[in-house]
Design a protein around this motif. Structure first.
Motif, PDB file in Angstrom:
ATOM      1  N   TYR A   7     111.438 -24.945  30.795  1.00  0.00           N
ATOM      2  CA  TYR A   7     110.308 -25.851  30.524  1.00  0.00           C
ATOM      3  C   TYR A   7     110.577 -27.244  31.109  1.00  0.00           C
ATOM      4  CZ  TYR A   7     108.025 -22.592  27.306  1.00  0.00           C
ATOM      5  OH  TYR A   7     107.388 -21.518  26.758  1.00  0.00           O
ATOM      6  N   LEU A   8     111.804 -27.702  30.941  1.00  0.00           N
ATOM      7  CA  LEU A   8     112.171 -29.017  31.454  1.00  0.00           C
ATOM      8  C   LEU A   8     112.086 -29.046  32.981  1.00  0.00           C
ATOM      9  CD1 LEU A   8     113.181 -31.825  30.659  1.00  0.00           C
ATOM     10  CD2 LEU A   8     115.504 -30.959  30.875  1.00  0.00           C
ATOM     11  N   LEU A   9     112.533 -27.993  33.644  1.00  0.00           N
ATOM     12  CA  LEU A   9     112.449 -27.925  35.100  1.00  0.00           C
ATOM     13  C   LEU A   9     110.997 -27.833  35.572  1.00  0.00           C
ATOM     14  CD1 LEU A   9     115.462 -25.587  36.001  1.00  0.00           C
ATOM     15  CD2 LEU A   9     115.263 -28.051  36.367  1.00  0.00           C
ATOM     16  N   VAL A  10     110.164 -27.080  34.845  1.00  0.00           N
ATOM     17  CA  VAL A  10     108.741 -26.971  35.213  1.00  0.00           C
ATOM     18  C   VAL A  10     108.051 -28.320  35.039  1.00  0.00           C
ATOM     19  CG1 VAL A  10     106.536 -25.935  34.524  1.00  0.00           C
ATOM     20  CG2 VAL A  10     108.552 -24.495  34.774  1.00  0.00           C
ATOM     21  N   ILE A  11     108.356 -29.027  33.952  1.00  0.00           N
ATOM     22  CA  ILE A  11     107.761 -30.352  33.720  1.00  0.00           C
ATOM     23  C   ILE A  11     108.206 -31.317  34.802  1.00  0.00           C
ATOM     24  CG2 ILE A  11     107.819 -32.345  32.179  1.00  0.00           C
ATOM     25  CD1 ILE A  11     107.774 -30.393  29.842  1.00  0.00           C
ATOM     26  N   ALA A  12     109.478 -31.271  35.200  1.00  0.00           N
ATOM     27  CA  ALA A  12     109.977 -32.148  36.259  1.00  0.00           C
ATOM     28  C   ALA A  12     109.303 -31.823  37.588  1.00  0.00           C
ATOM     29  CB  ALA A  12     111.488 -32.022  36.381  1.00  0.00           C
ATOM     30  N   ALA A  13     109.087 -30.551  37.890  1.00  0.00           N
ATOM     31  CA  ALA A  13     108.425 -30.157  39.138  1.00  0.00           C
ATOM     32  C   ALA A  13     106.965 -30.609  39.137  1.00  0.00           C
ATOM     33  CB  ALA A  13     108.527 -28.639  39.323  1.00  0.00           C
ATOM     34  N   VAL A  14     106.284 -30.454  38.001  1.00  0.00           N
ATOM     35  CA  VAL A  14     104.884 -30.891  37.905  1.00  0.00           C
ATOM     36  C   VAL A  14     104.815 -32.413  38.045  1.00  0.00           C
ATOM     37  CG1 VAL A  14     102.908 -31.084  36.339  1.00  0.00           C
ATOM     38  CG2 VAL A  14     104.083 -28.894  36.607  1.00  0.00           C
ATOM     39  N   ALA A  15     105.722 -33.136  37.392  1.00  0.00           N
ATOM     40  CA  ALA A  15     105.734 -34.593  37.483  1.00  0.00           C
ATOM     41  C   ALA A  15     105.992 -35.034  38.930  1.00  0.00           C
ATOM     42  CB  ALA A  15     106.788 -35.178  36.551  1.00  0.00           C
ATOM     43  N   ALA A  16     106.902 -34.365  39.616  1.00  0.00           N
ATOM     44  CA  ALA A  16     107.181 -34.710  41.009  1.00  0.00           C
ATOM     45  C   ALA A  16     105.961 -34.424  41.885  1.00  0.00           C
ATOM     46  CB  ALA A  16     108.397 -33.929  41.504  1.00  0.00           C
ATOM     47  N   ALA A  17     105.271 -33.319  41.610  1.00  0.00           N
ATOM     48  CA  ALA A  17     104.071 -32.986  42.391  1.00  0.00           C
ATOM     49  C   ALA A  17     102.965 -34.016  42.140  1.00  0.00           C
ATOM     50  CB  ALA A  17     103.591 -31.585  42.038  1.00  0.00           C
ATOM     51  N   VAL A  18     102.765 -34.436  40.890  1.00  0.00           N
ATOM     52  CA  VAL A  18     101.748 -35.450  40.566  1.00  0.00           C
ATOM     53  C   VAL A  18     102.122 -36.782  41.210  1.00  0.00           C
ATOM     54  CG1 VAL A  18     100.760 -36.805  38.674  1.00  0.00           C
ATOM     55  CG2 VAL A  18     100.958 -34.330  38.460  1.00  0.00           C
ATOM     56  N   PHE A  19     103.399 -37.145  41.152  1.00  0.00           N
ATOM     57  CA  PHE A  19     103.849 -38.381  41.781  1.00  0.00           C
ATOM     58  C   PHE A  19     103.629 -38.327  43.290  1.00  0.00           C
ATOM     59  CE2 PHE A  19     107.111 -40.817  44.009  1.00  0.00           C
ATOM     60  CZ  PHE A  19     106.819 -42.096  43.533  1.00  0.00           C
ATOM     61  N   GLY A  20     103.977 -37.235  43.920  1.00  0.00           N
ATOM     62  CA  GLY A  20     103.798 -37.094  45.365  1.00  0.00           C
ATOM     63  C   GLY A  20     102.331 -37.148  45.758  1.00  0.00           C
ATOM     64  N   LEU A  21     101.487 -36.486  44.986  1.00  0.00           N
ATOM     65  CA  LEU A  21     100.055 -36.501  45.264  1.00  0.00           C
ATOM     66  C   LEU A  21      99.476 -37.903  45.098  1.00  0.00           C
ATOM     67  CD1 LEU A  21      97.545 -34.850  45.987  1.00  0.00           C
ATOM     68  CD2 LEU A  21      97.206 -34.481  43.542  1.00  0.00           C
ATOM     69  N   SER A  22      99.861 -38.592  44.023  1.00  0.00           N
ATOM     70  CA  SER A  22      99.342 -39.950  43.801  1.00  0.00           C
ATOM     71  C   SER A  22      99.875 -40.914  44.862  1.00  0.00           C
ATOM     72  CB  SER A  22      99.686 -40.440  42.401  1.00  0.00           C
ATOM     73  OG  SER A  22     101.078 -40.559  42.249  1.00  0.00           O
ATOM     74  N   ALA A  23     101.120 -40.737  45.313  1.00  0.00           N
ATOM     75  CA  ALA A  23     101.660 -41.585  46.373  1.00  0.00           C
ATOM     76  C   ALA A  23     100.927 -41.322  47.683  1.00  0.00           C
ATOM     77  CB  ALA A  23     103.156 -41.336  46.553  1.00  0.00           C
ATOM     78  N   LEU A  24     100.542 -40.088  47.920  1.00  0.00           N
ATOM     79  CA  LEU A  24      99.801 -39.746  49.121  1.00  0.00           C
ATOM     80  C   LEU A  24      98.395 -40.344  49.081  1.00  0.00           C
ATOM     81  CD1 LEU A  24      99.806 -38.055  51.767  1.00  0.00           C
ATOM     82  CD2 LEU A  24      98.779 -36.219  50.412  1.00  0.00           C
ATOM     83  N   VAL A  25      97.741 -40.279  47.929  1.00  0.00           N
ATOM     84  CA  VAL A  25      96.371 -40.776  47.801  1.00  0.00           C
ATOM     85  C   VAL A  25      96.336 -42.296  47.744  1.00  0.00           C
ATOM     86  CG1 VAL A  25      94.348 -40.830  46.278  1.00  0.00           C
ATOM     87  CG2 VAL A  25      95.517 -38.669  46.728  1.00  0.00           C
ATOM     88  N   PHE A  26      97.161 -42.911  46.925  1.00  0.00           N
ATOM     89  CA  PHE A  26      97.100 -44.355  46.685  1.00  0.00           C
ATOM     90  C   PHE A  26      98.101 -45.158  47.513  1.00  0.00           C
ATOM     91  CE2 PHE A  26      95.632 -42.500  42.630  1.00  0.00           C
ATOM     92  CZ  PHE A  26      94.332 -42.979  42.667  1.00  0.00           C
ATOM     93  N   GLY A  27      98.915 -44.535  48.269  1.00  0.00           N
ATOM     94  CA  GLY A  27      99.907 -45.256  49.065  1.00  0.00           C
ATOM     95  C   GLY A  27     101.208 -45.379  48.295  1.00  0.00           C
ATOM     96  N   ARG A  28     102.180 -45.945  48.964  1.00  0.00           N
ATOM     97  CA  ARG A  28     103.495 -46.039  48.340  1.00  0.00           C
ATOM     98  C   ARG A  28     103.767 -47.424  47.794  1.00  0.00           C
ATOM     99  NH1 ARG A  28     106.877 -43.747  53.191  1.00  0.00           N
ATOM    100  NH2 ARG A  28     105.670 -45.423  54.073  1.00  0.00           N
ATOM    101  N   GLY A  29     102.734 -48.240  47.639  1.00  0.00           N
ATOM    102  CA  GLY A  29     102.925 -49.555  47.067  1.00  0.00           C
ATOM    103  C   GLY A  29     103.263 -50.622  48.082  1.00  0.00           C
ATOM    104  N   GLU A  30     102.997 -50.344  49.373  1.00  0.00           N
ATOM    105  CA  GLU A  30     103.260 -51.370  50.366  1.00  0.00           C
ATOM    106  C   GLU A  30     102.298 -52.522  50.157  1.00  0.00           C
ATOM    107  OE1 GLU A  30     101.987 -48.399  51.835  1.00  0.00           O
ATOM    108  OE2 GLU A  30     103.825 -47.364  52.308  1.00  0.00           O
ATOM    109  N   GLU A  31     102.757 -53.698  50.501  1.00  0.00           N
ATOM    110  CA  GLU A  31     101.886 -54.854  50.436  1.00  0.00           C
ATOM    111  C   GLU A  31     101.070 -54.930  51.712  1.00  0.00           C
ATOM    112  OE1 GLU A  31     103.709 -58.528  49.436  1.00  0.00           O
ATOM    113  OE2 GLU A  31     105.020 -57.610  47.973  1.00  0.00           O
ATOM    114  N   LEU A  32      99.848 -55.438  51.580  1.00  0.00           N
ATOM    115  CA  LEU A  32      99.022 -55.630  52.753  1.00  0.00           C
ATOM    116  C   LEU A  32      99.555 -56.811  53.548  1.00  0.00           C
ATOM    117  CD1 LEU A  32      95.480 -55.274  51.188  1.00  0.00           C
ATOM    118  CD2 LEU A  32      96.678 -53.615  52.584  1.00  0.00           C
ATOM    119  N   ALA A  33      99.341 -56.768  54.822  1.00  0.00           N
ATOM    120  CA  ALA A  33      99.747 -57.895  55.659  1.00  0.00           C
ATOM    121  C   ALA A  33      98.926 -59.114  55.255  1.00  0.00           C
ATOM    122  CB  ALA A  33      99.507 -57.560  57.126  1.00  0.00           C
ATOM    123  N   PRO A  34      99.531 -60.286  55.208  1.00  0.00           N
ATOM    124  CA  PRO A  34      98.768 -61.469  54.804  1.00  0.00           C
ATOM    125  C   PRO A  34      97.672 -61.789  55.815  1.00  0.00           C
ATOM    126  CG  PRO A  34     100.943 -62.094  55.584  1.00  0.00           C
ATOM    127  CD  PRO A  34     100.902 -60.598  55.531  1.00  0.00           C
TER     128      PRO A  34
END
Length: 126
Positions: A7-34
């Motif tokens: 269960y712990l490994l499945v939760i970690a895999a799901v969390a990693a997949a959600v994190f990867g998907l959100s990073a792909l959709v919303f970006g990795r937190g880079e700042e915009l150029a001024p």
């Protein structure tokens, strides 16, 4: 114990997949150029700003943006004040022109009256 680990490994895999998907959709937190100095994403005319310019003004919305009703209220109030100031300025300019023309007419009448009086005196002597 083995089931809890799975269960712990499945939760970690799901969390990693959600994190990867959100990073792909919303970006990795880079700042915009001024933006370059003097540049703005919001457009206003370079010259005189009128109430309609403020009413047409729109800001970009972001995830943690602004309260639209408050900004719209403030922009509406500013637009009304700009319109009122422009109307008062136009009325004052018209009044100044009116006064200048009446003063000019009085001056020319005074000059003509003085000149006419002098001519009448000369004609009476001759």
């Amino acid at each position: 114990m083995g089931t809890a680990l799975i269960y712990l490994l499945v939760i970690a895999a799901v969390a990693a997949a959600v994190f990867g998907l959100s990073a792909l959709v919303f970006g990795r937190g880079e700042e915009l150029a001024p933006l370059p100095p003097g540049a703005t994403p919001t457009r206003l005319p370079a010259g005189e700003v009128h109430g309609r310019d403020v009413r047409e003004l729109r800001f970009q919305q972001v995830l943690r943006g602004y309260r639209m009703d408050e900004v719209d209220w403030a922009l509406g109030r500013l637009a009304d004040e700009l319109d009122r100031g422009a109307l008062e300025r136009a009325e004052l300019v018209a009044r100044v022109r009116e006064l200048e023309s009446s003063v000019g007419a009085e001056r020319s009448a005074a000059v003509n009256g003085t000149t006419s009086g002098a001519r009448a005196g000369e004609e009476g002597e001759g």
